[in-house]
Design a protein around this motif. Structure first.
Motif, PDB file in Angstrom:
ATOM      1  N   ASN A 132      43.296  46.307  36.652  1.00 54.88           N
ATOM      2  CA  ASN A 132      42.347  45.196  36.737  1.00 54.88           C
ATOM      3  C   ASN A 132      42.876  44.076  37.634  1.00 54.88           C
ATOM      4  N   ARG A 145      45.951  49.480  32.146  1.00 55.72           N
ATOM      5  CA  ARG A 145      44.631  48.928  32.492  1.00 55.72           C
ATOM      6  C   ARG A 145      44.754  47.521  33.068  1.00 55.72           C
ATOM      7  N   LYS A 173      42.983  41.216  43.225  1.00 61.73           N
ATOM      8  CA  LYS A 173      41.808  42.062  43.466  1.00 61.73           C
ATOM      9  C   LYS A 173      40.822  41.436  44.443  1.00 61.73           C
TER      10      LYS A 173
END
Length: 463
Positions: free
Chosen positions: A61, A57, A114
């Motif tokens: 992320n 995860r 991101k």
């Protein structure tokens, strides 16, 4: 996919961390994805075709990609936004390294996060093997470097010459090998030495700098090895030397070729035995120090001419690295300029670069290398005040900084240096005279740093 036992160890190694096991894991055997989700840092499993098989995860992320859009994609597509592996773009590819050697590998790369911002990350890649010990996959931990880490352990550049050097640094940094840094004045040998230390296993231990250009032989010896009370004039107490101060860490000896032959012998003995003895002392002291040395001189020629000990050269040059001059990595000039603008001490404001300023910077050879570029940008910011940078704010040395008269003097002084090995008072005075008192030019004429020349001037009490 069944999680290999090689990935379980990091979980138990997380000191102070508490791991809460989901209730589903208490009733059946966990799968790979469930286990790696327990890791707090981004972690990914990749096959030999660069394809992502599993990611936790934290990894999803960090890169802003959902699991369905991640699995099966090439790792370089996600992290570098590229269409080819790192190795085809001049960088060290950790996947290829692990599959070729079967050993863990660590490196520093620039990844897109991101938000599509390029940021430096440090990662460690480990082999995942089958029952026969054959590497089947790799596991990669990704750690985003903090701002403090950037300043201490990052170098700026993307040019082929820089990447070639960077690959060597990443290979040697985790080892205990001595490193010899070779390059002109101003290329950043001190910064490279700090980079090696920061990315070594000694990063949390001292990083001590010693300038071999200091003049007084007794002073250099006491600085390196220390002195017992009263053994050296002016020492009323026991003096701890730099070897002891760097114990457990790294000792960076800049301008190693400026050390006199007598001290070279003592330095070699310390490196070979792992012990030192303070001046005036009888007891040997055990030391654990990694040595990084640097010079702008032709060491091999000095060895051939008897000016530098051959055995010490071989001891220090276990892993020589040439740091390219800025003229051989012009692609990095703009990136370095933006870095210097961002880190101006006055403020953190963004100062854009116009195409005219960029063209002017790229046309210059920067004989003073990165130091000259940094000083040029600092001066330009001062001249610009609160305005944008203009070409008129970029003040550069035009053409060859040496006249014909100075060039002849340079050749004569260089000949004397080759014959005598160390600077004399007359050499310093001649260089300053030929350069009209300009210390930076005189230092370049003498093939020493400005710091070394300054110490000569201070000793001679020259105004």
């Amino acid at each position: 996919m069944t999680l290999p036992t090689t990935l379980i160890a990091p979980l138990s190694a997380m000191s102070g961390a508490q791991i809460r096991i989901p209730s589903m894991l208490t009733t059946k055997k966990p799968n790979c994805e469930q286990i790696i989700d327990l890791l707090p840092e981004p972690f990914v499993i990749i096959d030999r075709d660069y394809k992502i098989l599993a990611a936790n995860r934290a990894y999803r992320n960090h890169y802003g990609v959902e699991n369905d859009d991640l699995l099966g994609r090439h790792c370089y597509e996600v992290s570098h936004h590229a269409n080819a592996p790192c190795s085809e773009r001049g960088e060290l590819c950790p996947l290829e390294e692990v599959f070729n050697t079967g050993k863990p590998c660590q490196a520093i790369h620039r990844h897109h996060d991101k938000d599509n911002n390029e940021k430096y990350v440090r990662f460690q890649t480990i082999p995942i093997v089958d029952d026969d010990g054959e590497v089947m996959y790799i596991g990669k931990y990704v750690q985003a470097l903090s701002q403090a880490g950037k300043n201490a352990g990052l170098l700026v550049g993307r040019s082929p010459a820089f990447l070639q050097m960077s690959n060597l640094l990443q290979r040697v940094a985790p080892t205990q090998s001595a490193v010899l840094l070779l390059g002109e004045n101003g290329v950043g040998k001190g910064k490279v030495a700090a980079y090696i230390h920061f990315h070594s296993k000694r990063r949390n231990k001292p990083f001590v700098i010693m300038d071999g250009g200091m003049l007084d032989e007794n002073l250099i010896e006491s600085e390196l090895f220390g002195a017992e009370k009263g053994a050296v004039t002016g020492t009323n107490n026991c003096k701890i030397g730099l070897f002891e101060a760097a114990n457990g860490g790294t000792l960076f000896i800049d301008e190693i070729c400026e050390l006199p032959l007598s001290l070279q012998t003592k330095l070699l003995r310390a490196l070979e035995s792992g012990t030192i003895r303070r001046i005036g002392g009888n007891e040997y002291i055990n030391i654990d120090v990694r040595i990084i040395a640097a010079t702008n001189r032709d060491v091999q020629r000095m060895v051939a001419e008897g000016q530098f000990r051959q055995d010490l050269y071989y001891r220090l040059s276990a892993f020589p690295i040439h740091i390219p001059p800025l003229r051989n990595r012009r692609e990095d000039i703009i990136a370095l300029t933006e870095h210097f603008l961002t880190h101006q001490p006055e403020d953190g404001r963004h100062i854009p670069l116009s195409s005219e300023v960029i063209d002017k910077l790229l046309e210059h050879d920067f004989p003073g290398n990165i130091r000259e570029l940094r000083n040029t940008i600092e001066r330009a910011v001062i001249l610009a005040c609160d305005d944008s940078l203009a070409p008129t704010h970029i003040v550069l040395e035009e053409g060859n900084i040496f006249s014909n008269r100075q060039e002849k003097a340079r050749q004569a002084i260089e000949h004397l240096i080759q014959r005598r090995g160390r600077l004399t008072e007359q050499m310093v005075l001649d260089a300053l005279t030929q350069c009209d008192g300009h210390r930076a030019r005189a230092a370049q004429l003498l093939h020493v740093s400005e710091r070394t020349l300054y110490r000569h001037i201070k000793r001679l009490k020259i105004d």
